[in-house]
Design a protein around this motif. Structure first.
Motif, PDB file in Angstrom:
ATOM      1  N   TYR A  30       4.841  -2.793  -4.242  1.00  8.68           N
ATOM      2  CA  TYR A  30       5.366  -3.149  -2.933  1.00  8.68           C
ATOM      3  C   TYR A  30       4.216  -3.266  -1.948  1.00  8.68           C
ATOM      4  CZ  TYR A  30       8.028  -2.959   1.381  1.00  8.68           C
ATOM      5  OH  TYR A  30       8.550  -3.240   2.608  1.00  8.68           O
ATOM      6  N   GLY A  35       9.669   1.747   5.096  1.00  9.87           N
ATOM      7  CA  GLY A  35      11.049   1.907   5.521  1.00  9.87           C
ATOM      8  C   GLY A  35      12.019   0.855   5.015  1.00  9.87           C
ATOM      9  N   GLU A  37      14.497  -0.734   2.447  1.00 11.48           N
ATOM     10  CA  GLU A  37      15.284  -0.284   1.299  1.00 11.48           C
ATOM     11  C   GLU A  37      16.128  -1.402   0.709  1.00 11.48           C
ATOM     12  OE1 GLU A  37      17.407   3.375   1.985  1.00 11.48           O
ATOM     13  OE2 GLU A  37      15.718   4.255   3.043  1.00 11.48           O
ATOM     14  N   ASP A  38      16.263  -2.535   1.420  1.00 10.29           N
ATOM     15  CA  ASP A  38      17.057  -3.654   0.939  1.00 10.29           C
ATOM     16  C   ASP A  38      16.368  -4.304  -0.269  1.00 10.29           C
ATOM     17  OD1 ASP A  38      19.224  -5.789   1.431  1.00 10.29           O
ATOM     18  OD2 ASP A  38      17.343  -6.949   1.360  1.00 10.29           O
ATOM     19  N   LEU A  42      12.616  -5.859  -0.656  1.00  6.75           N
ATOM     20  CA  LEU A  42      11.658  -5.210  -1.551  1.00  6.75           C
ATOM     21  C   LEU A  42      11.049  -6.227  -2.511  1.00  6.75           C
ATOM     22  CD1 LEU A  42      13.513  -1.894  -2.434  1.00  6.75           C
ATOM     23  CD2 LEU A  42      11.306  -2.070  -1.286  1.00  6.75           C
ATOM     24  N   VAL A  96       8.974   8.940  -1.240  1.00  5.57           N
ATOM     25  CA  VAL A  96       9.742   7.780  -0.796  1.00  5.57           C
ATOM     26  C   VAL A  96      11.087   8.245  -0.238  1.00  5.57           C
ATOM     27  CG1 VAL A  96       8.643   6.203  -2.422  1.00  5.57           C
ATOM     28  CG2 VAL A  96      10.724   7.388  -3.101  1.00  5.57           C
ATOM     29  N   SER A  97      11.674   7.412   0.597  1.00  8.17           N
ATOM     30  CA  SER A  97      12.980   7.711   1.175  1.00  8.17           C
ATOM     31  C   SER A  97      14.050   7.531   0.104  1.00  8.17           C
ATOM     32  CB  SER A  97      13.251   6.770   2.345  1.00  8.17           C
ATOM     33  OG  SER A  97      14.557   6.937   2.804  1.00  8.17           O
ATOM     34  N   CYS A  98      14.955   8.501   0.017  1.00  7.66           N
ATOM     35  CA  CYS A  98      16.014   8.424  -0.994  1.00  7.66           C
ATOM     36  C   CYS A  98      17.371   8.579  -0.319  1.00  7.66           C
ATOM     37  CB  CYS A  98      15.807   9.488  -2.056  1.00  7.66           C
ATOM     38  SG  CYS A  98      16.788   9.222  -3.545  1.00  7.66           S
ATOM     39  N   GLY A  99      17.661   7.681   0.589  1.00  6.22           N
ATOM     40  CA  GLY A  99      18.955   7.679   1.265  1.00  6.22           C
ATOM     41  C   GLY A  99      19.269   9.027   1.870  1.00  6.22           C
ATOM     42  N   CYS A 107      13.318   7.640  -6.591  1.00  3.05           N
ATOM     43  CA  CYS A 107      14.714   7.488  -6.209  1.00  3.05           C
ATOM     44  C   CYS A 107      15.313   6.335  -6.999  1.00  3.05           C
ATOM     45  CB  CYS A 107      14.807   7.209  -4.711  1.00  3.05           C
ATOM     46  SG  CYS A 107      16.495   7.166  -4.092  1.00  3.05           S
ATOM     47  N   GLN A 120      17.574   0.036  -9.405  1.00  5.54           N
ATOM     48  CA  GLN A 120      16.343  -0.040  -8.625  1.00  5.54           C
ATOM     49  C   GLN A 120      15.751   1.354  -8.512  1.00  5.54           C
ATOM     50  OE1 GLN A 120      17.143  -1.442  -4.665  1.00  5.54           O
ATOM     51  NE2 GLN A 120      15.676  -0.011  -3.815  1.00  5.54           N
ATOM     52  N   THR A 122      12.545   3.359  -6.677  1.00 10.54           N
ATOM     53  CA  THR A 122      11.402   3.322  -5.780  1.00 10.54           C
ATOM     54  C   THR A 122      10.606   4.594  -6.009  1.00 10.54           C
ATOM     55  OG1 THR A 122      12.766   4.251  -4.012  1.00 10.54           O
ATOM     56  CG2 THR A 122      12.469   1.865  -4.016  1.00 10.54           C
TER      57      THR A 122
END
Length: 176
Positions: A30, A35, A37-38, A42, A96-99, A107, A120, A122
């Motif tokens: 990436y 930020g 996440e779509d 991505l 990474v952000s995981c919802g 995630c 998916q 990340t």
């Protein structure tokens, strides 16, 4: 979490058939803004990745104690558009952000991409930990978090490096 795994399960059911079709996976690097996440964003901001993480994922997927015991054929491909599992590696070593689960080493979730459901993943750039790889692949095979020993547990005292017999059987049953 159930919706996440249900979407992953739908992706697996679509990807694996009784005739032995392979589960295709690809790794993308990436290069976009933080930020995102779509899935479409991505993919648009990613390029095929050939870094060292690929050899670790291959090691985990081909290991005799790992998900190979399900009987599934995991096949690495270079084109992410044909993948059933897309792994996005972020350019830093941060979590990474995981919802709703906050920050994590990795995630997994189901995503609609190019008219089909895929799994998916990340992950941070240093994502080479056998346990984390096994855990996120387990989500891709439709397994939720569990309380008890294995790679899917949320109890660190019960965490294992490789899937248990029960986790292998659950993954098989999810696909059948």
């Amino acid at each position: 979490m159930a919706a996440l795994c249900a979407a992953c399960l739908e992706a697996r059911a679509a990807a694996v058939d009784p005739d032995g079709e392979a589960i295709r996976w690809a790794v993308m690097r990436y290069e976009g803004e933080a930020g995102v996440e779509d899935i479409d964003e991505l993919v648009a901001a990613s390029v095929p990745h050939n870094g060292g993480v690929i050899s670790q994922i291959e090691f985990v997927l081909e290991h005799s104690q790992g998900w190979q015991r399900t009987g599934f054929d995991f096949q690495r491909i270079s084109n992410g558009s044909d993948a059933d599992i897309l792994v996005f590696i972020f350019p830093n070593d941060e979590a990474v952000s995981c919802g709703g689960h906050g920050l994590a080493a990795g995630c997994a979730g189901g995503a609609e991409y190019d008219g089909r459901v895929i799994c998916q993943i990340t992950a941070a750039n240093d994502w080479r930990d056998t346990i984390v790889i096994n855990h996120e692949i387990g989500h891709c095979l439709g397994l939720p978090h569990s309380d008890g020993p294995g790679v899917m547990t949320v109890d660190y005292s019960k965490l294992r490096s490789w899937p248990t017999d029960e986790e292998i059987e659950a993954a098989r049953q999810n696909i059948e």
